[in-house]
Design an enzyme around this catalytic site. Structure first.
Site, PDB file in Angstrom:
ATOM      1  N   ARG A  87       0.800  -1.227   0.000  1.00 16.18           N
ATOM      2  CA  ARG A  87       0.000   0.000   0.000  1.00 16.18           C
ATOM      3  C   ARG A  87       0.838   1.285   0.000  1.00 16.18           C
ATOM      4  NH1 ARG A  87      -5.126   0.288   2.107  1.00 16.18           N
ATOM      5  NH2 ARG A  87      -4.747  -1.648   3.234  1.00 16.18           N
ATOM      6  N   CYS A 123     -26.418  -3.293  -8.072  1.00 10.60           N
ATOM      7  CA  CYS A 123     -27.617  -3.570  -7.293  1.00 10.60           C
ATOM      8  C   CYS A 123     -27.284  -4.128  -5.916  1.00 10.60           C
ATOM      9  CB  CYS A 123     -28.521  -4.513  -8.075  1.00 10.60           C
ATOM     10  SG  CYS A 123     -29.030  -3.741  -9.605  1.00 10.60           S
ATOM     11  N   GLU A 124     -26.741  -3.290  -5.074  1.00 11.48           N
ATOM     12  CA  GLU A 124     -26.400  -3.608  -3.688  1.00 11.48           C
ATOM     13  C   GLU A 124     -26.445  -2.292  -2.918  1.00 11.48           C
ATOM     14  OE1 GLU A 124     -25.370  -6.529  -2.306  1.00 11.48           O
ATOM     15  OE2 GLU A 124     -25.073  -7.703  -4.141  1.00 11.48           O
ATOM     16  N   TYR A 169      -5.038  -1.664  -3.800  1.00 14.49           N
ATOM     17  CA  TYR A 169      -6.223  -2.468  -3.524  1.00 14.49           C
ATOM     18  C   TYR A 169      -7.455  -1.877  -4.221  1.00 14.49           C
ATOM     19  CZ  TYR A 169      -2.907  -4.339  -0.218  1.00 14.49           C
ATOM     20  OH  TYR A 169      -1.776  -4.894   0.338  1.00 14.49           O
TER      21      TYR A 169
END
Ligand SMILES: *Cc1c(COP(=O)(O)O)cnc(C)c1O
Length: 426
Positions: free
Chosen positions: A287, A352-353, A380
């Protein structure tokens, strides 16, 4: 949020318009469409330089944890800078080899290596297997024996240290699946030392990700060093210590230590232990090398104010950037052109969530058709992208001054359909 544009790698505002290096995001959207991942080469180089300076003049090594961002063009930059790679799968091994890495540039981590994985990595003669269990030791020993090889190994120990980060990215506590339990480490080393096709070369720990304080690194180092002394007394000598990755970045108001600070803190603990002071140190940052070097460019499709919330519906979604949904992660959202009339918006995608959001309660002036940039999205992001809702994955570009390289073309529906077959007769 106290993050400012100056702290975001490669970004600036010129005449009110947002740029990555010398290229406007507006021109990138026109040329490559949205959603689009945009990486800054100069920002990547700055992070590479931080870590290179941190290990210069020592025998220490940096292995970039490529799961953070495994685009081949990004890997090229790391390899050219002399970094090795920390891999966690056979796919990542193949990516490392594809950019010209040698086995001696690779350490192989992960709890679930299959026999095929081990065979491929033995064939590539990777520098070190970071082994996480006794059954893995046994499988590796048997596989190496069958191939007439010897495998260099390190045991990933779980130091039971709180990384003080999100539970999903905390890996060094004893209730995590990772590593060998601290109080079993000595006997596991003895078992490894007795296996004829293994060569014990190191010790390894990785306690978590997005760690923003020095204390967990120092605490973990002390515990690993205690263990090295115990091993030394038992006659087990090592060739390196691998302190893993995990250094955090600034997404909002975090103030993580610089790489040099973390390295100095760990080195001072190592120097105090005669059994360890001479050993080269390995680090596996992911990262902290790439997060700040990437942006996700998206377009506002619809504005949907409701009595409860204002929704700003964009063309990027959780399948492109999973971190907000998965870790409640917050990243900066910047309008490409700032306007008057700020309101509070939730930025959501078309998937669709209800978990499909990129940011919540951000104050800015939203307009249909405008471009937005999610900054600090280089780690990420694309590497976790999926095809959920049959959404093709975004394209990736690398900006270098005024040059733009398309480093991954946009996926097409044809790409996705090509992998599937229908049954001949219904
Ligand atoms: C994920 C991972 C890393 C990199 O972690 P960052 O937080 O991205 O620096 C390093 N080592 C291992 C074993 C990992 O699983």
């Amino acid at each position: 949020m106290s993050v400012t544009i100056e702290t975001l790698g490669g970004l600036s505002r010129r005449n009110g318009e947002l740029f990555c290096e010398n290229v406007s995001f507006r021109s990138l959207a026109e040329r490559f469409a949205t959603p689009l991942y945009v990486y800054s080469r100069s920002a990547l180089q700055a992070r590479i330089d931080d870590w290179s300076r941190g290990v210069a003049g020592t025998s220490d090594r940096v292995f970039y944890a490529m799961k953070a961002n495994n685009n081949l063009a990004v890997l090229d930059l790391f390899l050219r800078a002399g970094f090795g790679f920390d891999i966690v799968s056979r796919g990542e091994l193949e990516r490392a080899l594809a950019v010209g890495a040698k086995g001696s540039d690779i350490v192989y981590s992960g709890v679930g290596k299959t026999e095929e994985d081990l065979r491929a990595a033995l064939k590539a003669d990777v520098l070190c297997f970071n082994v996480e269990s006794i059954p893995e030791l046994e499988r590796l020993n048997a596989t190496a024996a069958a191939m007439g090889r010897k495998a260099r190994i390190s045991l990933r120990v779980n130091p039971n240290v709180d990384a003080k980060t999100h539970p999903y990215i905390s890996t060094g506590l004893k209730n995590n699946k990772f590593g060998i339990a601290y109080d079993r480490a000595l006997e596991t080393y003895q078992a490894a030392a007795s296996m004829s096709n293994l060569i014990v070369t190191g010790i390894d720990c990785h306690i978590g990700s997005q760690i923003t304080e020095l204390e967990p690194f120092v605490h973990a180092a002390d515990k690993v060093l205690d263990l090295i002394e115990e091993l030394h007394q038992a006659g087990i000598r090592l060739d390196h210590i691998d302190f893993g990755g995990g250094l955090g970045v600034r997404y909002a108001d975090e103030t993580p230590p610089a790489a040099a600070e973390m390295l100095a803190a760990v080195r001072s603990r190592v120097a105090a232990r005669p059994a360890a002071a001479h050993l080269p140190l390995f680090f596996e940052p992911g990262r902290s090398l790439v997060a700040n070097c990437g942006s996700l460019l998206m377009r506002v499709e619809y504005l949907k104010p409701t009595t409860a919330k204002n929704f700003c519906i964009v063309d990027a979604a959780m399948n492109d950037m999973m971190r907000p949904t998965l870790y409640q992660a917050e990243m900066p959202i910047l309008p490409v052109v700032e306007r008057e009339g700020a309101e509070v918006w939730d930025i959501v995608g078309p998937v669709c969530e209800s978990g499909d959001f990129l940011a919540k309660e951000r104050t800015f002036a939203a307009h249909q058709g405008d471009l937005l940039v999610m900054a600090a999205a280089g780690a990420y992001g694309m590497s976790m992208a999926s095809n959920y809702n049959a959404r093709p994955r975004a394209a990736e570009v690398l900006v270098d001054g005024e040059h733009v390289y398309l480093v991954r073309r946009r996926e097409t529906t044809a790409d996705m359909l090509a992998l599937e077959s229908r049954i001949p007769q219904l």
